[in-house]
Design an enzyme around this catalytic site. Structure first.
Site, short mmCIF file in Angstrom:
data_model
loop_
_atom_site.label_atom_id
_atom_site.label_comp_id
_atom_site.label_asym_id
_atom_site.label_seq_id
_atom_site.Cartn_x
_atom_site.Cartn_y
_atom_site.Cartn_z
N ARG A 123 0.88 -1.35 0.00
CA ARG A 123 -0.11 0.05 -0.07
C ARG A 123 0.78 1.19 -0.23
NH1 ARG A 123 -2.37 -3.65 3.18
NH2 ARG A 123 -4.24 -4.42 2.40
N LYS A 145 3.51 11.53 -10.99
CA LYS A 145 2.77 10.69 -11.91
C LYS A 145 3.42 9.36 -11.97
CE LYS A 145 -0.53 13.66 -14.53
NZ LYS A 145 -0.84 14.00 -15.80
N GLU A 187 10.20 18.99 -24.00
CA GLU A 187 9.41 19.25 -22.80
C GLU A 187 10.03 20.52 -22.41
OE1 GLU A 187 7.06 17.25 -22.19
OE2 GLU A 187 7.30 15.44 -22.61
N LYS A 229 7.85 23.06 -13.66
CA LYS A 229 6.73 21.91 -13.32
C LYS A 229 6.17 21.98 -11.86
CE LYS A 229 5.81 17.40 -13.97
NZ LYS A 229 5.83 15.90 -14.58
N GLU A 239 -4.44 16.94 -10.96
CA GLU A 239 -4.75 17.26 -12.03
C GLU A 239 -6.14 17.70 -12.30
OE1 GLU A 239 -2.41 15.92 -15.52
OE2 GLU A 239 -4.18 15.99 -16.81
N ARG A 243 -3.22 22.04 -13.86
CA ARG A 243 -1.95 21.01 -14.09
C ARG A 243 -2.04 20.39 -15.77
NH1 ARG A 243 1.00 16.02 -10.78
NH2 ARG A 243 2.67 15.25 -12.41
N ASN A 247 0.44 19.28 -20.71
CA ASN A 247 -0.05 18.45 -21.58
C ASN A 247 -0.05 19.15 -22.99
OD1 ASN A 247 -0.36 16.20 -19.89
ND2 ASN A 247 -2.40 16.82 -19.70
N HIS A 250 0.47 17.38 -26.22
CA HIS A 250 0.58 15.93 -25.84
C HIS A 250 -0.60 15.27 -26.40
CE1 HIS A 250 3.76 17.13 -23.26
NE2 HIS A 250 3.86 15.78 -22.77
N HIS A 254 0.67 12.40 -28.30
CA HIS A 254 0.02 10.78 -28.26
C HIS A 254 -0.45 10.39 -29.31
CE1 HIS A 254 0.21 11.35 -23.37
NE2 HIS A 254 1.37 11.00 -24.06
N HIS A 267 8.75 10.00 -27.72
CA HIS A 267 7.45 11.02 -26.92
C HIS A 267 7.73 12.58 -27.33
CE1 HIS A 267 4.75 12.38 -23.96
NE2 HIS A 267 5.66 12.97 -23.56
N1 NAD Z 1 5.19 10.40 -14.99
C1 NAD Z 1 5.32 11.64 -15.80
O1 NAD Z 1 4.87 12.64 -15.43
C2 NAD Z 1 5.87 11.43 -17.15
C3 NAD Z 1 6.04 12.78 -18.03
C4 NAD Z 1 6.51 12.59 -19.12
C5 NAD Z 1 6.93 11.43 -19.55
N2 NAD Z 1 6.59 10.02 -19.11
C6 NAD Z 1 6.95 8.78 -19.58
O2 NAD Z 1 8.30 8.68 -19.64
C7 NAD Z 1 8.52 7.70 -20.56
C8 NAD Z 1 9.64 8.35 -21.51
O3 NAD Z 1 10.90 8.45 -20.78
P1 NAD Z 1 12.22 8.74 -21.31
O4 NAD Z 1 12.17 9.62 -22.72
O5 NAD Z 1 13.48 8.94 -20.39
O6 NAD Z 1 12.42 7.33 -22.06
P2 NAD Z 1 13.16 6.01 -21.79
O7 NAD Z 1 12.94 5.63 -20.31
O8 NAD Z 1 12.79 4.81 -22.54
O9 NAD Z 1 14.72 6.29 -21.99
C9 NAD Z 1 15.00 6.74 -23.43
C10 NAD Z 1 16.28 5.66 -23.71
O10 NAD Z 1 17.35 5.91 -23.21
C11 NAD Z 1 18.14 4.88 -22.23
N3 NAD Z 1 18.56 5.81 -21.17
C12 NAD Z 1 18.50 6.12 -20.22
N4 NAD Z 1 19.45 6.89 -19.70
C13 NAD Z 1 20.39 6.62 -20.18
C14 NAD Z 1 21.68 7.25 -20.23
N5 NAD Z 1 22.22 8.09 -19.17
N6 NAD Z 1 22.49 6.94 -21.08
C15 NAD Z 1 22.20 6.24 -22.27
N7 NAD Z 1 21.15 5.79 -22.43
C16 NAD Z 1 20.03 5.97 -21.43
C17 NAD Z 1 16.96 4.08 -21.85
O11 NAD Z 1 17.54 2.80 -21.61
C18 NAD Z 1 16.20 4.07 -23.31
O12 NAD Z 1 16.74 3.27 -24.29
C19 NAD Z 1 7.43 7.42 -21.51
O13 NAD Z 1 7.00 6.12 -21.03
C20 NAD Z 1 6.40 8.52 -20.82
O14 NAD Z 1 4.95 8.01 -20.65
C21 NAD Z 1 6.32 10.20 -17.65
ZN ZN Z 2 5.84 14.78 -21.96
#
Ligand code: NAD
Ligand code: ZN
Length: 364
Positions: A123, A145, A187, A229, A239, A243, A247, A250, A254, A267
């Site tokens: 939990r 999130k 972003e 942020k 949100e 908030r 987006n 987005h 998306h 993304h």
């Molecule tokens: N929670 C939130 O508020 C929020 C906001 C925006 C995006 N997201 C989510 O985040 C995700 C995208 O995140 P992302 O863009 O970081 O993608 P990701 O986590 O897939 O990372 C991108 C790539 O880079 C690699 N990588 C990570 N760190 C590295 C480093 N230091 N050196 C070399 N390679 C590295 C990863 O293994 C992957 O292949 C999506 O799932 C999206 O939905 C969440």
């Molecule tokens: Zn985003």
């Protein structure tokens, strides 16, 4: 090093930004003191940074038997319930209790999944974000999130669960692929557009420094992004209203990501062209100057972000998918649009014809 504080009603937590932070045990020590710790990472990040972080956890006084790790496969397609369950398997196997801490070491995928595991396990247990992509450092690690994807929709299964700390080591960006760095900068530009004109103007003059990973510029960009942020999240943690401006771009993005099966577009790339679509739609509504649409286009181009989509992605399909986006309320598509650079608004009050025309203007 810069320290910011995210101040929410029930939880407050620090964000540390700087170089060399992965090996600073005094930063992490207060959050893991005599607890069971599990670092969750993936197969790409593990060979680069896992050992350093494990040493830091050990230096913070966590004994070997409580210093565990789990390496997941790399990719958005693994941000799902099955992989989430592997985290639970591991935690239960080692008898992790309610006082244990998860550490997410990686990009947004690892961060979202690990955060959700922490939200659910017994939990809710503590977790620390150690983001290693630009996107994760400026966006996903902050704000609470968490979640995983479902076959029928991205991020559809999740929870709000704030980390106890965020540690952003800018050195980790040195190993990131250029395309990922560029995608993350979308972003960053977003924060300028929705909330911070001064920052936007700074980016117009300095985006090359971000692309070349200038140390001081990176700390500044991550700091300003997190401040923006946090500012929005502090006003509306769950949100209910404001908030949603985070987006911007987005809903369009998306849809493009979904239609192309999450394989062609990153993304941030979808968000970039989506922000330009939102800017153009705002212009069509008479809210946003044509010269400002040009400014947005120029900055995205300078950042090497996409500003068009293939005409193989039909506008009908995009609007259809936008209609099932989770930002839909009362069966109306709600869009984040722009009033000026630095000011966004949310509306569902527009003619669908305008939306089609907007999308079609970007097909080539
Ligand atoms: N929670 C939130 O508020 C929020 C906001 C925006 C995006 N997201 C989510 O985040 C995700 C995208 O995140 P992302 O863009 O970081 O993608 P990701 O986590 O897939 O990372 C991108 C790539 O880079 C690699 N990588 C990570 N760190 C590295 C480093 N230091 N050196 C070399 N390679 C590295 C990863 O293994 C992957 O292949 C999506 O799932 C999206 O939905 C969440
Ligand atoms: Zn985003």
């Amino acid at each position: 090093m810069k320290t910011l504080q995210v101040k929410l009603k029930d939880h407050s937590y620090p964000i540390y930004i700087g170089n060399g932070l992965l090996s600073r045990s005094e930063l992490i020590q207060p959050f893991i003191n005599s607890k069971q710790v599990m670092i969750v990472t993936n197969e790409t990040v593990a060979p680069l940074y896992l050992q350093t972080l494990r040493n830091t956890v050990a230096a913070a006084g966590v004994e070997d038997s409580n210093n565990k790790f789990l390496v997941l496969p790399d990719g958005e397609q693994y941000k799902n319930i099955d992989v989430l369950n592997r985290v639970f398997d591991e935690l239960l196997k080692f008898n992790f209790g309610r006082q244990s801490v998860l550490i997410a070491l990686g990009g947004g995928v690892v961060g979202d999944l690990t955060g959700f595991a922490a939200a659910c396990y017994q939990r809710g247990i503590d977790f620390i974000q150690v983001p290693t992509t630009l996107l994760a450092q400026v966006d996903s690690s902050v704000g609470g999130k968490t979640g995983v994807n479902h076959a029928l929709g991205k991020n559809m299964i999740g929870a709000f669960h704030q980390p106890v700390a965020v540690i952003s080591d800018t050195d980790t960006l040195n190993t990131l692929e250029d395309r990922q760095l560029i995608a993350g900068s979308a972003e960053v530009i977003k924060y300028g557009l929705i909330n911070d004109k001064d920052f936007y103007v700074w980016l117009e003059g300095n985006i090359e420094k971000v692309m070349s990973l200038d140390k001081a510029a990176m700390v500044y960009v991550i700091e300003q992004s997190c401040l923006n942020k946090a500012n929005v999240v502090q006003r509306d943690e769950k949100e209910n209203n404001i908030r949603a401006i985070l987006n911007l771009g987005h809903t369009f993005g998306h849809a493009i990501e979904t239609i192309t099966g999450y394989t062609q577009w990153l993304h941030g790339e979808g968000v970039a062209v989506g922000m330009l679509m939102a800017a153009e739609m705002s212009r069509k509504l008479g809210w946003f100057a044509a010269s400002d649409v040009e400014r947005v286009k120029k900055l995205l181009q300078k950042a090497k972000l996409p500003i068009t989509i293939s005409n193989a992605i039909s506008s009908e399909k995009i609007v259809e998918v936008m209609g099932v986006d989770k930002k839909v309320q009362d069966n109306k598509i709600r869009l984040v649009l722009l009033k000026s650079i630095g000011s966004a608004t949310i509306t569902s009050d527009f003619d669908l014809k305008l939306l089609y025309e907007t999308i079609e203007a970007f097909q080539e």
